[in-house]
Design a protein around this motif. Structure first.
Motif, PDB file in Angstrom:
ATOM      1  N   UNK A  81     -61.912  15.725  35.396  1.00 30.27           N
ATOM      2  CA  UNK A  81     -61.810  16.884  34.512  1.00 30.27           C
ATOM      3  C   UNK A  81     -62.195  17.344  33.335  1.00 30.27           C
ATOM      4  N   UNK A  82     -61.928  18.104  32.062  1.00 27.87           N
ATOM      5  CA  UNK A  82     -61.501  18.955  31.424  1.00 27.87           C
ATOM      6  C   UNK A  82     -61.619  17.190  29.765  1.00 27.87           C
ATOM      7  N   UNK A  83     -62.696  17.318  29.133  1.00 26.14           N
ATOM      8  CA  UNK A  83     -62.606  16.471  28.347  1.00 26.14           C
ATOM      9  C   UNK A  83     -61.444  16.589  27.617  1.00 26.14           C
ATOM     10  N   UNK A  84     -59.617  16.272  26.995  1.00 24.51           N
ATOM     11  CA  UNK A  84     -59.033  16.314  26.074  1.00 24.51           C
ATOM     12  C   UNK A  84     -60.108  16.377  24.722  1.00 24.51           C
ATOM     13  N   UNK A  85     -59.446  17.506  23.500  1.00 20.50           N
ATOM     14  CA  UNK A  85     -60.376  17.813  22.149  1.00 20.50           C
ATOM     15  C   UNK A  85     -60.457  16.608  21.394  1.00 20.50           C
ATOM     16  N   UNK A  86     -61.204  16.323  21.587  1.00 20.64           N
ATOM     17  CA  UNK A  86     -61.584  15.579  19.969  1.00 20.64           C
ATOM     18  C   UNK A  86     -61.606  13.976  20.899  1.00 20.64           C
ATOM     19  N   UNK A  87     -61.977  13.634  21.897  1.00 24.36           N
ATOM     20  CA  UNK A  87     -61.765  12.874  22.956  1.00 24.36           C
ATOM     21  C   UNK A  87     -62.843  11.975  22.857  1.00 24.36           C
ATOM     22  N   UNK A  88     -64.115  13.124  23.169  1.00 19.46           N
ATOM     23  CA  UNK A  88     -65.795  12.615  23.216  1.00 19.46           C
ATOM     24  C   UNK A  88     -66.524  12.502  22.361  1.00 19.46           C
ATOM     25  N   UNK A  89     -67.837  11.393  22.462  1.00 18.96           N
ATOM     26  CA  UNK A  89     -67.928  11.501  20.832  1.00 18.96           C
ATOM     27  C   UNK A  89     -67.057  10.149  19.920  1.00 18.96           C
ATOM     28  N   UNK A  90     -67.937   9.824  18.602  1.00 18.55           N
ATOM     29  CA  UNK A  90     -67.590   8.894  18.068  1.00 18.55           C
ATOM     30  C   UNK A  90     -65.924   9.311  16.796  1.00 18.55           C
ATOM     31  N   UNK A  91     -65.785   9.203  17.274  1.00 13.93           N
ATOM     32  CA  UNK A  91     -64.590   9.506  16.209  1.00 13.93           C
ATOM     33  C   UNK A  91     -64.229   8.940  14.484  1.00 13.93           C
ATOM     34  N   UNK A  92     -64.782   8.877  14.010  1.00 13.24           N
ATOM     35  CA  UNK A  92     -65.175   7.541  13.175  1.00 13.24           C
ATOM     36  C   UNK A  92     -63.261   7.770  12.224  1.00 13.24           C
ATOM     37  N   UNK A  93     -62.023   8.243  12.024  1.00 11.94           N
ATOM     38  CA  UNK A  93     -61.531   7.979  11.907  1.00 11.94           C
ATOM     39  C   UNK A  93     -60.502   6.938  12.475  1.00 11.94           C
ATOM     40  N   UNK A  94     -61.067   7.171  13.327  1.00 14.80           N
ATOM     41  CA  UNK A  94     -60.045   6.207  14.796  1.00 14.80           C
ATOM     42  C   UNK A  94     -60.782   4.929  14.328  1.00 14.80           C
ATOM     43  N   UNK A  95     -61.884   5.205  14.396  1.00 12.71           N
ATOM     44  CA  UNK A  95     -63.313   3.957  14.811  1.00 12.71           C
ATOM     45  C   UNK A  95     -62.842   3.224  13.094  1.00 12.71           C
ATOM     46  N   UNK A  96     -62.557   3.088  11.975  1.00 10.89           N
ATOM     47  CA  UNK A  96     -62.441   2.522  11.218  1.00 10.89           C
ATOM     48  C   UNK A  96     -60.551   2.702  11.182  1.00 10.89           C
ATOM     49  N   UNK A  97     -59.641   2.779  11.802  1.00 12.08           N
ATOM     50  CA  UNK A  97     -57.980   2.787  11.571  1.00 12.08           C
ATOM     51  C   UNK A  97     -58.243   1.667  12.526  1.00 12.08           C
ATOM     52  N   UNK A  98     -59.032   1.397  13.522  1.00  7.95           N
ATOM     53  CA  UNK A  98     -58.921   0.036  14.673  1.00  7.95           C
ATOM     54  C   UNK A  98     -59.404  -0.802  13.898  1.00  7.95           C
TER      55      UNK A  98
END
Ligand code: ZN
Ligand code: ZN
Length: 208
Positions: free
Chosen positions: A139-156
């Motif tokens: 269905x519809x992708x949740x907001x902010x869940x597509x593409x690269x989320x740099x904040x989340x990536x750096x956090x991980x």
């Protein structure tokens, strides 16, 4: 005193404990990737996916997780020969930790494994900080869940690096420190077995 969170499989045969349980010590994200979806369909535990096929995962340091009972009911599954090692129980097929090898120290556990704890995953770790790989969402992708989320990536990355440098790899709940080999039996799906799961997974499942 450090806070603890209790982990349990659905039937209660396998139990464990997470030390240092707090939002600052973990990375909790909802993963929509088709591998996480395929894994739960393989286990017969699609009930753990949210309505759009997301897996709510708490990533934490290996040394903070230990199993306290039912270790003889833990086994691992790989969807491909080099994929994540996805640990689960054999009693009720509850996922109890996704890992790579000990060189990249993290364990990702489904949030529902903390349902038996009085505080639950929300109380112990806070709400998810984001969502990833939404292109596979049903269905519809949740907001902010597509593409690269740099904040989340750096956090991980910062978390895993911190755990590695901070000596939080050992004792590892799934690997032997001397041999660096898995402690529990491991199965790798054949290409045919992996392909058989695809119709059940997002973004557009055809086998519901
Ligand atoms: Zn169980
Ligand atoms: Zn995933």
């Amino acid at each position: 005193m450090a806070r603890e969170a209790k982990l349990s499989c659905r039937c209660g045969e396998v139990q464990g404990v997470v030390t240092n349980a707090s939002p600052q010590e973990v990375n909790r994200v909802v993963c929509y990737c088709d591998d996480c979806q395929a894994f739960l369909h393989q286990l017969g535990r699609a009930d753990l996916l949210n309505a759009q096929g997301g897996s709510d995962i708490v990533q934490l340091a290996p040394a903070s997780l230990s199993f306290t009972r039912g270790q003889d009911r833990i086994a691992g599954l790989r969807l491909t020969p080099k994929g994540l090692l996805r640990w689960h129980t054999t009693c009720c097929n509850t996922p109890v930790g996704n890992t790579l090898g000990p060189a990249l120290p993290f364990v990702g556990i489904v949030a529902q494994a903390f349902d038996a704890d009085a505080q639950g995953a929300d109380g112990a770790f806070g709400a998810p900080v984001g969502a990833i790989l939404g292109k596979f969402a049903i269905g519809k992708s949740p907001a902010g869940s597509t593409g690269i989320n740099l904040g989340l990536l750096f956090r991980a990355i910062a978390k895993v690096l911190g755990w590695r440098l901070g000596g939080r790899t050992w004792p590892h709940p799934f690997f032997d420190r001397q041999t660096r080999e898995p402690i529990y039996p491991l199965t790798v799906l054949s290409k045919e077995q992996r392909d058989r799961l695809r119709p059940y997974c997002g973004p557009v499942p055809t086998a519901r």
